[in-house]
Enzyme design. Structure first.
Site, PDB file in Angstrom:
ATOM      1  N   THR A  26      96.611 -63.826  89.973  1.00 58.61           N
ATOM      2  CA  THR A  26      98.454 -62.670  90.587  1.00 58.61           C
ATOM      3  C   THR A  26      98.658 -61.383  90.688  1.00 58.61           C
ATOM      4  O   THR A  26      99.375 -61.332  91.762  1.00 58.61           O
ATOM      5  CB  THR A  26      98.569 -63.379  88.971  1.00 58.61           C
ATOM      6  OG1 THR A  26      98.797 -64.751  88.831  1.00 58.61           O
ATOM      7  CG2 THR A  26     100.423 -63.273  89.166  1.00 58.61           C
ATOM      8  N   VAL A  41      98.372 -78.402  84.114  1.00 64.16           N
ATOM      9  CA  VAL A  41      98.885 -77.926  83.065  1.00 64.16           C
ATOM     10  C   VAL A  41      99.120 -76.434  83.595  1.00 64.16           C
ATOM     11  O   VAL A  41      98.443 -75.956  84.208  1.00 64.16           O
ATOM     12  CB  VAL A  41      97.016 -77.272  83.049  1.00 64.16           C
ATOM     13  CG1 VAL A  41      96.500 -76.547  81.671  1.00 64.16           C
ATOM     14  CG2 VAL A  41      95.736 -78.815  82.219  1.00 64.16           C
ATOM     15  N   ASP A  79      81.932 -76.155  95.030  1.00 72.99           N
ATOM     16  CA  ASP A  79      82.631 -75.039  94.934  1.00 72.99           C
ATOM     17  C   ASP A  79      82.264 -74.951  96.844  1.00 72.99           C
ATOM     18  O   ASP A  79      80.412 -75.560  97.245  1.00 72.99           O
ATOM     19  CB  ASP A  79      82.339 -73.357  95.171  1.00 72.99           C
ATOM     20  CG  ASP A  79      84.073 -72.233  94.770  1.00 72.99           C
ATOM     21  OD1 ASP A  79      84.327 -71.927  94.660  1.00 72.99           O
ATOM     22  OD2 ASP A  79      83.001 -72.478  95.915  1.00 72.99           O
ATOM     23  N   GLY A  87      94.650 -76.003  89.368  1.00 73.27           N
ATOM     24  CA  GLY A  87      94.964 -74.700  90.972  1.00 73.27           C
ATOM     25  C   GLY A  87      96.212 -76.082  91.455  1.00 73.27           C
ATOM     26  O   GLY A  87      96.449 -76.906  91.550  1.00 73.27           O
ATOM     27  N   HIS A 138      97.979 -61.344  94.672  1.00 74.19           N
ATOM     28  CA  HIS A 138      99.011 -61.389  95.403  1.00 74.19           C
ATOM     29  C   HIS A 138     100.346 -60.495  94.968  1.00 74.19           C
ATOM     30  O   HIS A 138     100.467 -59.988  96.161  1.00 74.19           O
ATOM     31  CB  HIS A 138      99.837 -62.783  94.657  1.00 74.19           C
ATOM     32  CG  HIS A 138      99.070 -64.159  94.910  1.00 74.19           C
ATOM     33  ND1 HIS A 138      98.480 -64.205  95.525  1.00 74.19           N
ATOM     34  CD2 HIS A 138      98.411 -65.191  93.496  1.00 74.19           C
ATOM     35  CE1 HIS A 138      97.880 -66.083  95.764  1.00 74.19           C
ATOM     36  NE2 HIS A 138      97.798 -65.802  94.615  1.00 74.19           N
ATOM     37  N   HIS A 160      98.585 -58.461  83.942  1.00 74.03           N
ATOM     38  CA  HIS A 160      98.911 -59.349  82.425  1.00 74.03           C
ATOM     39  C   HIS A 160      97.708 -59.575  81.432  1.00 74.03           C
ATOM     40  O   HIS A 160      98.228 -60.394  80.335  1.00 74.03           O
ATOM     41  CB  HIS A 160      99.869 -60.184  82.445  1.00 74.03           C
ATOM     42  CG  HIS A 160      99.021 -61.326  83.757  1.00 74.03           C
ATOM     43  ND1 HIS A 160      99.235 -61.012  85.167  1.00 74.03           N
ATOM     44  CD2 HIS A 160      98.367 -62.168  83.013  1.00 74.03           C
ATOM     45  CE1 HIS A 160      98.668 -62.343  85.677  1.00 74.03           C
ATOM     46  NE2 HIS A 160      97.993 -62.376  84.881  1.00 74.03           N
ATOM     47  N   GLU A 161      96.664 -58.614  81.933  1.00 75.76           N
ATOM     48  CA  GLU A 161      95.394 -59.106  81.187  1.00 75.76           C
ATOM     49  C   GLU A 161      95.035 -57.629  80.318  1.00 75.76           C
ATOM     50  O   GLU A 161      94.613 -57.999  80.967  1.00 75.76           O
ATOM     51  CB  GLU A 161      94.318 -60.125  81.917  1.00 75.76           C
ATOM     52  CG  GLU A 161      94.633 -60.849  82.774  1.00 75.76           C
ATOM     53  CD  GLU A 161      93.963 -61.598  83.504  1.00 75.76           C
ATOM     54  OE1 GLU A 161      92.171 -61.205  84.125  1.00 75.76           O
ATOM     55  OE2 GLU A 161      94.073 -62.478  83.891  1.00 75.76           O
TER      56      GLU A 161
HETATM   57 ZN    ZN Z   1      96.198 -63.806  84.677  1.00 72.71          ZN
END
Ligand code: ZN
Length: 341
Positions: A40, A286, A195, A263, A43, A63-64
């Site tokens: 995030t 989720v 992946d 995802g 982005h 935010h972490e």
């Molecule tokens: Zn995060």
């Protein structure tokens, strides 16, 4: 105080001096020790369409986090100055049907710190006491700083019973890798993670006892034969947002299989619903973490031997934040943690 701010509508973040936030009667003030950089945040750094639509100018990002309570509002109970903590970054409303039913993570009025509200990439963070999650001694600050994404992984992984099940995880980003570690920890039989990024698959194998498969060069069907899986995967976790990965997952599921999707596909993507119907698959979206059940389970598992530390591949002081974001943007890293001192 020092803060990482989205002060211009262009690529980048900038260090600024900001006043230490005032706290209300039901808030705490947290001295931030470590923070994790999230997709995030990338982005927001890149200032893509989503970020330009969503993020207010002058926002303190991030935010972490993990830190320590240094001040408390007059009505705060059950916490103490000096308490080490992380916290839920979703600030929920308490008026919606779901919120009033105690399903706080489903509240539609949720606002995110570091996205809509002032965030954690700063020396101090104001947070409602309700959102604080105290950390036991077993969970140090750098693990505390990645509990937000670990929580996404735990929420996804614990969506369905995994004991003795064969699990397919598509997408070996940090959350996919941590979900794989959780699946092993709670007793899945085979955990296959796919992946097309070799570095991420190598990291997955380092973090957890899983079978990495590079679907650009390896046939998933052949891997299933090798593992003596005759009927398909019991549980799928889609962590990539990639259409081809989801298609491959649906193809590889057992009849009646269950899929948790974290995802986010870019825009609308075509889905062959007939295959989902005829295979009688269950698909669950989720979002975020269950407040606070996921936090409880996650910390309990960390106290009980769940080890995800190797998913942290880079550590920087906040003075090197530009380097840290460069590493994250390369797509070759695991979690990147910033030290705020
Ligand atoms: Zn995060």
């Amino acid at each position: 105080m020092k803060a990482l701010v989205k002060s211009r509508a262009e690529v980048g973040l900038w260090v600024e001096e900001r006043p230490v936030p005032d706290i209300g009667p039901e808030d705490v003030l947290i001295k931030v020790r470590k923070t994790g950089i999230c997709g995030t945040d990338i982005h927001i750094w890149n200032w893509d369409d989503w970020a330009a639509r969503t993020v207010p100018g002058g926002l303190v990002t991030g935010h972490e986090f993990a830190g320590e309570i240094v001040a408390m509002g007059s009505r705060v109970q059950g916490l103490a100055i000096g308490q080490r903590c992380s916290g839920e970054g979703h600030l929920i409303g308490k008026l919606s049907r779901q919120s009033r039913a105690g399903k706080f993570h489903l509240d539609p009025a949720t606002r995110g710190i570091g996205v809509n509200e002032q965030g954690a990439f700063a020396e101090y963070l104001r947070l409602p006491a309700f959102n604080v999650v105290p950390l036991p001694d077993e969970v140090d600050d750098e693990i505390g700083a990645i509990l937000d994404p670990l929580g996404n992984a735990v929420h996804t992984a614990l969506s369905f019973d995994l004991v003795g099940e064969d699990v397919l995880i598509t997408g070996a980003g940090p959350m996919g890798i941590m979900a794989a570690a959780v699946a092993r920890h709670v007793g899945a039989r085979h955990v296959v993670i796919t992946d097309v990024n070799a570095a991420r698959l190598a990291l997955a194998a380092e973090v957890a006892d899983v079978t990495p498969v590079n679907v650009a060069v390896e046939d998933l069907r052949a891997v299933m034969v090798r593992l003596k899986m005759t009927e398909g995967f019991d549980v799928g976790m889609e962590m990539s947002g990639n259409q081809a990965a989801l298609d491959q997952m649906i193809e590889a599921m057992v009849m009646g299989g269950r899929i948790a999707m974290l995802g986010i596909p870019p825009g609308k993507s075509p889905v062959d619903w007939s295959r989902i119907v005829f295979k009688a698959l269950t698909i669950k979206g989720v979002y975020g973490r269950e407040i606070f059940e996921t936090w409880y389970k996650m910390i309990a598992m960390l106290e009980n031997g769940l080890d995800v530390r190797k998913v942290i591949t880079h550590r920087f002081g906040v003075g090197q934040f530009e380097e840290a974001f460069e590493v994250m943007r390369s797509g070759q890293s695991g979690k990147v943690v910033l030290d705020w001192g």
